[in-house]
Every structure is written in structure tokens, then in C-alpha cells.
Design a protein around this motif. Sequence first.
Motif, PDB file in Angstrom:
ATOM      1  N   ILE A   1       0.874  -1.165   0.000  1.00 38.67           N
ATOM      2  CA  ILE A   1       0.000   0.000   0.000  1.00 38.67           C
ATOM      3  C   ILE A   1       0.911   1.214   0.000  1.00 38.67           C
ATOM      4  CG2 ILE A   1      -1.796   1.231   1.274  1.00 38.67           C
ATOM      5  CD1 ILE A   1      -2.336  -1.519   2.615  1.00 38.67           C
TER       6      ILE A   1
ATOM      7  N   VAL B   1      -3.792   7.344  -0.746  1.00 37.54           N
ATOM      8  CA  VAL B   1      -3.292   5.997  -0.483  1.00 37.54           C
ATOM      9  C   VAL B   1      -3.904   5.066  -1.517  1.00 37.54           C
ATOM     10  CG1 VAL B   1      -3.246   4.124   1.188  1.00 37.54           C
ATOM     11  CG2 VAL B   1      -3.008   6.465   1.970  1.00 37.54           C
TER      12      VAL B   1
ATOM     13  N   PHE C   1      -3.442   0.912  -3.621  1.00 37.04           N
ATOM     14  CA  PHE C   1      -2.876  -0.431  -3.702  1.00 37.04           C
ATOM     15  C   PHE C   1      -1.917  -0.484  -4.880  1.00 37.04           C
ATOM     16  CE2 PHE C   1      -3.815  -4.652  -5.828  1.00 37.04           C
ATOM     17  CZ  PHE C   1      -2.826  -5.329  -5.167  1.00 37.04           C
TER      18      PHE C   1
ATOM     19  N   LEU D   1      -7.275  -3.052   7.611  1.00 36.32           N
ATOM     20  CA  LEU D   1      -7.040  -1.801   6.891  1.00 36.32           C
ATOM     21  C   LEU D   1      -8.146  -0.790   7.139  1.00 36.32           C
ATOM     22  CD1 LEU D   1      -5.671  -2.968   3.446  1.00 36.32           C
ATOM     23  CD2 LEU D   1      -4.426  -1.977   5.343  1.00 36.32           C
TER      24      LEU D   1
ATOM     25  N   VAL E   1      -9.436   0.846  -1.196  1.00 35.81           N
ATOM     26  CA  VAL E   1      -8.173   0.112  -1.247  1.00 35.81           C
ATOM     27  C   VAL E   1      -8.418  -1.359  -0.900  1.00 35.81           C
ATOM     28  CG1 VAL E   1      -5.888  -0.144  -0.189  1.00 35.81           C
ATOM     29  CG2 VAL E   1      -6.732   2.125  -0.783  1.00 35.81           C
ATOM     30  N   LYS E   2      -9.211  -1.608   0.143  1.00 36.12           N
ATOM     31  CA  LYS E   2      -9.518  -2.992   0.529  1.00 36.12           C
ATOM     32  C   LYS E   2     -10.216  -3.738  -0.605  1.00 36.12           C
ATOM     33  CE  LYS E   2     -11.717  -3.442   4.425  1.00 36.12           C
ATOM     34  NZ  LYS E   2     -12.404  -3.258   5.711  1.00 36.12           N
TER      35      LYS E   2
ATOM     36  N   ILE F   1      -7.744  -4.664  -3.324  1.00 39.58           N
ATOM     37  CA  ILE F   1      -6.920  -5.799  -2.899  1.00 39.58           C
ATOM     38  C   ILE F   1      -7.698  -7.099  -3.021  1.00 39.58           C
ATOM     39  CG2 ILE F   1      -5.783  -6.873  -0.913  1.00 39.58           C
ATOM     40  CD1 ILE F   1      -4.972  -4.000  -0.059  1.00 39.58           C
TER      41      ILE F   1
END
Length: 94
Positions: free
Chosen positions: A24, A33, A35, A58, A80-81, A84
Motif C-alpha cells: 500500500i 493511499v 494499492f 485496513l 483500497v480494501k 486488494i
Amino acid sequence: MKKTPLRTCIVCREKKEKRKLIRIVRDKENQTVFFDKTGKANGRGAYICGSDKCIEALGNVKMINNILNVNVKKEDMENVKEDIKKYLKEEVLN
């Protein structure tokens, strides 16, 4: 024999090979932020392992803000999660 770089997961604190972890990154210019699929993007990075526990952690925005020295929003970390999770599903299918 070449050394294999090791990195530590920011959640469970386990040391693993760099290429087996998820990176990250904090973008220096606009303080976001994201990935990093390649593991080579510019910016300050942090690593997590692919376990469900670590990915769900996260959501703890305060931890990410401290580690990456940024003020990220909870919605951004949810994105972001999701990125991923999509990436890990694609890896399993291939």
C-alpha cells in the motif's frame, strides 16, 4: 546466492518475502493511499499479508495514518480494501 528481501506485515508483524506481501503506497503529491500491484510505485509504502484478518484491519484508518504519515478517509481505505480483494480473486483464478 542472492538475498531475498524481507518485509514485515504492518498488522500481524510477520516477516515474509517482499513479493508475497501486498504493498500500500502513499502518493507524495496529492496525499492519497492506493494499492500497488507492481510493488514499485513511487511513494512511502507499507506491506500487509494476504490474510483476511490483515486485509480487514485496513479499516483502522488511524493505524494507516500513523504508518504512512497521511490523513486518509475511511471511504478511501474501503476502496483500497476492495481493490486488494479483487486482485487476490484474480490471482486465484489465474
